[in-house]
Scaffold this motif. Structure first.
Motif, short mmCIF file in Angstrom:
data_model
loop_
_atom_site.label_atom_id
_atom_site.label_comp_id
_atom_site.label_asym_id
_atom_site.label_seq_id
_atom_site.Cartn_x
_atom_site.Cartn_y
_atom_site.Cartn_z
N THR A 198 35.45 -59.97 49.89
CA THR A 198 35.05 -61.17 49.18
C THR A 198 34.46 -60.86 47.81
OG1 THR A 198 32.85 -61.11 50.23
CG2 THR A 198 34.57 -62.39 51.34
N ASN A 199 33.99 -59.64 47.63
CA ASN A 199 33.41 -59.26 46.34
C ASN A 199 33.46 -57.73 46.22
OD1 ASN A 199 31.87 -59.77 43.84
ND2 ASN A 199 30.23 -58.68 44.91
N ILE A 200 33.75 -57.23 45.03
CA ILE A 200 33.81 -55.80 44.82
C ILE A 200 33.22 -55.46 43.45
CG2 ILE A 200 36.16 -55.83 43.85
CD1 ILE A 200 36.67 -53.18 45.39
N SER A 201 32.48 -54.38 43.40
CA SER A 201 31.89 -53.92 42.14
C SER A 201 31.82 -52.40 42.19
CB SER A 201 30.49 -54.51 41.95
OG SER A 201 29.62 -54.09 42.99
N TYR A 202 31.53 -51.81 41.05
CA TYR A 202 31.42 -50.35 41.04
C TYR A 202 30.41 -49.92 40.00
CZ TYR A 202 34.28 -50.39 36.77
OH TYR A 202 34.75 -50.61 35.50
N GLU A 203 29.88 -48.74 40.22
CA GLU A 203 28.98 -48.10 39.28
C GLU A 203 29.58 -46.76 38.89
OE1 GLU A 203 25.31 -47.72 41.30
OE2 GLU A 203 24.83 -49.86 41.23
N ILE A 204 29.47 -46.41 37.58
CA ILE A 204 30.02 -45.16 37.10
C ILE A 204 28.99 -44.05 37.29
CG2 ILE A 204 30.97 -43.94 35.09
CD1 ILE A 204 31.81 -46.65 33.98
N GLY A 205 29.44 -42.97 37.88
CA GLY A 205 28.58 -41.81 38.08
C GLY A 205 28.81 -40.77 37.01
N ASP A 206 28.64 -39.52 37.37
CA ASP A 206 28.80 -38.44 36.38
C ASP A 206 30.27 -38.14 36.16
OD1 ASP A 206 29.32 -37.40 38.83
OD2 ASP A 206 28.15 -35.58 38.59
N SER A 207 30.54 -37.34 35.14
CA SER A 207 31.90 -36.96 34.80
C SER A 207 31.91 -35.50 34.38
CB SER A 207 32.45 -37.84 33.67
OG SER A 207 31.63 -37.70 32.51
N GLY A 208 33.08 -34.91 34.33
CA GLY A 208 33.17 -33.51 33.92
C GLY A 208 34.53 -32.94 34.23
N GLY A 209 34.64 -31.62 34.10
CA GLY A 209 35.90 -30.94 34.33
C GLY A 209 35.98 -29.69 33.48
N ASN A 210 36.74 -28.71 33.95
CA ASN A 210 36.86 -27.44 33.22
C ASN A 210 37.42 -27.63 31.82
OD1 ASN A 210 35.86 -25.95 35.35
ND2 ASN A 210 37.88 -25.65 36.27
N TYR A 211 38.38 -28.54 31.67
CA TYR A 211 38.99 -28.75 30.36
C TYR A 211 37.93 -29.22 29.35
CZ TYR A 211 42.07 -30.51 26.72
OH TYR A 211 42.69 -30.72 25.51
N LEU A 212 37.04 -30.11 29.80
CA LEU A 212 35.99 -30.61 28.91
C LEU A 212 35.00 -29.51 28.57
CD1 LEU A 212 35.24 -34.13 30.45
CD2 LEU A 212 36.89 -33.53 28.69
N ARG A 213 34.59 -28.77 29.60
CA ARG A 213 33.57 -27.75 29.38
C ARG A 213 34.07 -26.63 28.45
NH1 ARG A 213 32.34 -28.98 34.81
NH2 ARG A 213 33.79 -27.38 35.59
N ASN A 214 35.32 -26.27 28.60
CA ASN A 214 35.86 -25.19 27.77
C ASN A 214 35.96 -25.58 26.29
OD1 ASN A 214 36.09 -23.62 30.03
ND2 ASN A 214 38.27 -24.10 30.36
N ARG A 215 35.91 -26.88 26.00
CA ARG A 215 36.06 -27.34 24.62
C ARG A 215 34.81 -28.05 24.11
NH1 ARG A 215 40.44 -26.68 27.17
NH2 ARG A 215 42.40 -26.10 26.20
N ASP A 216 33.70 -27.88 24.83
CA ASP A 216 32.44 -28.53 24.44
C ASP A 216 32.65 -30.01 24.14
OD1 ASP A 216 31.00 -26.15 24.61
OD2 ASP A 216 31.61 -25.55 22.59
N PHE A 217 33.48 -30.63 25.01
CA PHE A 217 33.82 -32.04 24.82
C PHE A 217 32.96 -32.90 25.75
CE2 PHE A 217 37.19 -35.34 26.12
CZ PHE A 217 36.63 -36.31 25.30
N ILE A 218 32.18 -33.79 25.18
CA ILE A 218 31.35 -34.71 25.97
C ILE A 218 32.10 -36.03 26.08
CG2 ILE A 218 29.17 -35.94 26.10
CD1 ILE A 218 27.91 -33.69 24.48
#
Length: 490
Positions: free
Chosen positions: A407-427
Motif C-alpha cells: 500500500t505504500n513504499i519508501s526508501y532511504e539512501i545509505g552509504d555508497s562506495g566501490g573500488n573504482y571510486l576509491r582508486n580515483r579519489d572519486f566522491i
C-alpha cells in the motif's frame, strides 16, 4: 563436601552445551509459528455433518447377526433387521486435556425378526417359534474421541470409547410370547448396541480419519519453498476450543537449515464467533524471506528493458538530448562513453516483517551495484549504493489463500562506495541518483513484492472444505483469520 568451582563451572557449561544441541534438533519447547483453533460453533457444525453421515451408515445397517444358543435350552434369533431410523440428534462436548465427547440420540427405530425356543424337560421338549417386532423409542450413544500428534507430526483421530443404551417397546400377543421376548431382550439389545456402536465409531475412525489425513505436513509455497505444517505437540483441549500448534517454518526445498530467530508469543484470542481461527505469526513470512535471501533468490539484474517507454536512455552513459546515468554521474559518462549500465539488485540481509495493528511493515536492506557493459563485451564494476526500503502491506484471504499487497513504499539512501571510486579519489554525490533509484523502486522492487504477494500462502484445510464469511485482522506479531466453514461431504 563442596564441589570445586572449576568442576561446577564445567558441569554448567556441559549442561548448556547439551541444551544447545537438543534445541538444534528441535526437542526443546518453542513458540509455534501458527495456531489453528476450532471453536464450539465449529464442533457443532461438524456434529451435524456427523449425524448425517451416521444416518447414512445406519440406513445400510439392515441385517443384524443371528443369535443362536444350543444345548438343553435352545433359542435362536434369526433374520433380524433394523429399519426406520430417524435422523440422529445430539451434541459434541469438549473434555479438557482429553478429547471430545459425542453424545447421540436415535429415536423410533424398529427391529423385526424370527425367534425359536425349545427346552428339554425330562422326556419332553416344549417350545415355540414365531415372528417378533419391536420399536426402539430412544437409543443413546456416547463416543469419546481423541486427537493426537503422530511421530511424523501429522494429526490422528481415534474413537477410544463407545457405549450404547437401547430401550424396547415390544408388540406382544400372549403371555408365552411375552416371556420369550423377555428372555431374548438382553441378546437383542447387545446385538443392536454392538452394531450401532460399530457404525458410530466408523464415522470418526473412517470418515473423520479420511478428512484428517488430507491435512498435509508440508505445503509447497511458490515453486521452490516448503511450508512445514507439522504439529509441535498434541492438540490442546479446553472447555471452549481445540487448538493445534504448528511449526510453520518456510524452508528452501529439501533443506533443513535452522534459522537464527524464533517465533514471538502468539496473541491470545477470546473471540469465538467463527468456527475456525488461524493465528499466523510474522515468523512465517520471516522464515520465507530468510530462505529466499540465503538461497540468493532475491537477486536481479535491472537493465534498460525494465524501464518504461520514454525513460530507456536512463541507464546509458551517453545521451546528448536526454538525462542518463552518464550525465547524472559525469565521471562514468566520461570514462565509459557509448555504453550501458546494469544495476545488480541484491539483499544485504534477510528482509524483516513487523506486524502492527492494521498494517504489516516490510524492511529490506538492498545493495544496488552499478556495472558498465562496454562495447567490447567486458564489464566494469563502478560503484554501489545501499538503500533501505520500507513497505506497508495489507493482507486478505480469498479461497483459503492468504495474499498481501503493498500500500505504500519508501526508501532511504545509505552509504555508497566501490573500488573504482576509491582508486580515483572519486566522491559520489548520491542525491542526483534519486531519479535512477526511484525508477528501480517503482519498476522492479514494488512490482516484485506485489508479484510475490499475489502468489499467496495457502491456509491448509482438507479437500471438500471451503471458507466463508472470512474476516482478517492484523495485530501485534500476527495475522488472525476468523472464518466459517462449508464442508461439502465427509
Amino acid at each position: 563436601m563442596k564441589m570445586p568451582m572449576r568442576g561446577g563451572r564445567w558441569c554448567v557449561l556441559l549442561v548448556l552445551k547439551l541444551l544447545t544441541i537438543l534445541c538444534q534438533f528441535r526437542t526443546c519447547f518453542a513458540n509455534p509459528g501458527l495456531s489453528v483453533r476450532i471453536t464450539q460453533r465449529g464442533l457443532d457444525y461438524a456434529a451435524v455433518l456427523g449425524f448425517k453421515e451416521l444416518h447414512k451408515q445406519l440406513k445400510h445397517l439392515r441385517k443384524i447377526p443371528d443369535v443362536i444358543k444350543t444345548g438343553d435350552t435352545y433359542y435362536s434369533l434369526t433374520n433380524l433387521y433394523l429399519d426406520k431410523f430417524t435422523m440422529p440428534t445430539g451434541h459434541v462436548v469438549l473434555v479438557p486435556a482429553h478429547g471430545l465427547r459425542w453424545t447421540i440420540t436415535i429415536a423410533n427405530a424398529q427391529i423385526t425378526g424370527n425367534w425359536k425356543y425349545f427346552k428339554k424337560v425330562w422326556f419332553f421338549r416344549i417350545g415355540d417359534a414365531g415372528g417378533l417386532k419391536a420399536t426402539m423409542p430412544e437409543s443413546h450413544v456416547e463416543i469419546i474421541a481423541k486427537l493426537t500428534k503422530t511421530p511424523t507430526g501429522a494429526l490422528e483421530v481415534k474413537a477410544t470409547h463407545c457405549s450404547c443404551d437401547v430401550t424396547f417397546d415390544l408388540e406382544t400377543y400372549n403371555w408365552f410370547y411375552n416371556m420369550i421376548i423377555f428372555l431374548f431382550k438382553g441378546s437383542i439389545r447387545k446385538a443392536v448396541e454392538n452394531e450401532i456402536c460399530e457404525k458410530a465409531v466408523a464415522v470418526i475412525n473412517d470418515s473423520g480419519y479420511e478428512q484428517i489425513v488430507q491435512f498435509p505436513v508440508t505445503v509447497t509455497v511458490g515453486h521452490d519453498f516448503i511450508w512445514d505444517y507439522r504439529l509441535d505437540s498434541d492438540p490442546i483441549f479446553t472447555t471452549y476450543y481445540i487448538q493445534t500448534d504448528h511449526r510453520a517454518k518456510v524452508s528452501w526445498y529439501n533443506t533443513i537449515e535452522p534459522v537464527p530467530f524464533s517465533p514471538n508469543d502468539l496473541p491470545y484470542i477470546t473471540n469465538d464467533k467463527k468456527m475456525l481461527y488461524f493465528i499466523i505469526s510474522n515468523y512465517v513470512l520471516d522464515t520465507w524471506a530468510y530462505a529466499a535471501h540465503k538461497q540468493h533468490m532475491l537477486r536481479y539484474d535491472f537493465t534498460t528493458r525494465n524501464l518504461p517507454d520514454g525513460s530507456k536512455d536512463l541507464l546509458l552513459t551517453t545521451c546528448p538530448k536526454s538525462t542518463c546515468i552518464g550525465t547524472i554521474v559525469p565521471q562514468i559518462g566520461n570514462a565509459f562513453p557509448n555504453s550501458e549500465v546494469t544495476i545488480e539488485i541484491s539483499t544485504l540481509d534477510r528482509p524483516r516483517t513487523y506486524f502492527r495493528p492494521g498494517v504489516i511493515q516490510l524492511d529490506v536492506s538492498i545493495l544496488l551495484k552499478f556495472s558498465v557493459h562496454l562495447p567490447n563485451i567486458s564489464t566494469v564494476d563502478t560503484f554501489g549504493v545501499r538503500i533501505n526500503v520500507k513497505s506497508d502491506l495489507t493482507a486478505r484471504v480469498n479461497n483459503s489463500i492468504l495474499y498481501y499487497s503493498v500500500t505504500n513504499i519508501s526508501y532511504e539512501i545509505g552509504d555508497s562506495g566501490g573500488n573504482y571510486l576509491r582508486n580515483r579519489d572519486f566522491i559520489l554525490q548520491v542525491a542526483p541518483l534519486r531519479q535512477v533509484l526511484q525508477m528501480v523502486v517503482d519498476n522492479f522492487i514494488l512490482p516484485f513484492l506485489n508479484d510475490v504477494g499475489a502468489e499467496g500462502m495457502p491456509l491448509v484445510i482438507p479437500r471438500k472444505v471451503a471458507l466463508q464469511n472470512t474476516e482478517l485482522r492484523i495485530v501485534d506479531d500476527a495475522v488472525i483469520v476468523g472464518t466459517d466453514l462449508q464442508i461439502h461431504s465427509l
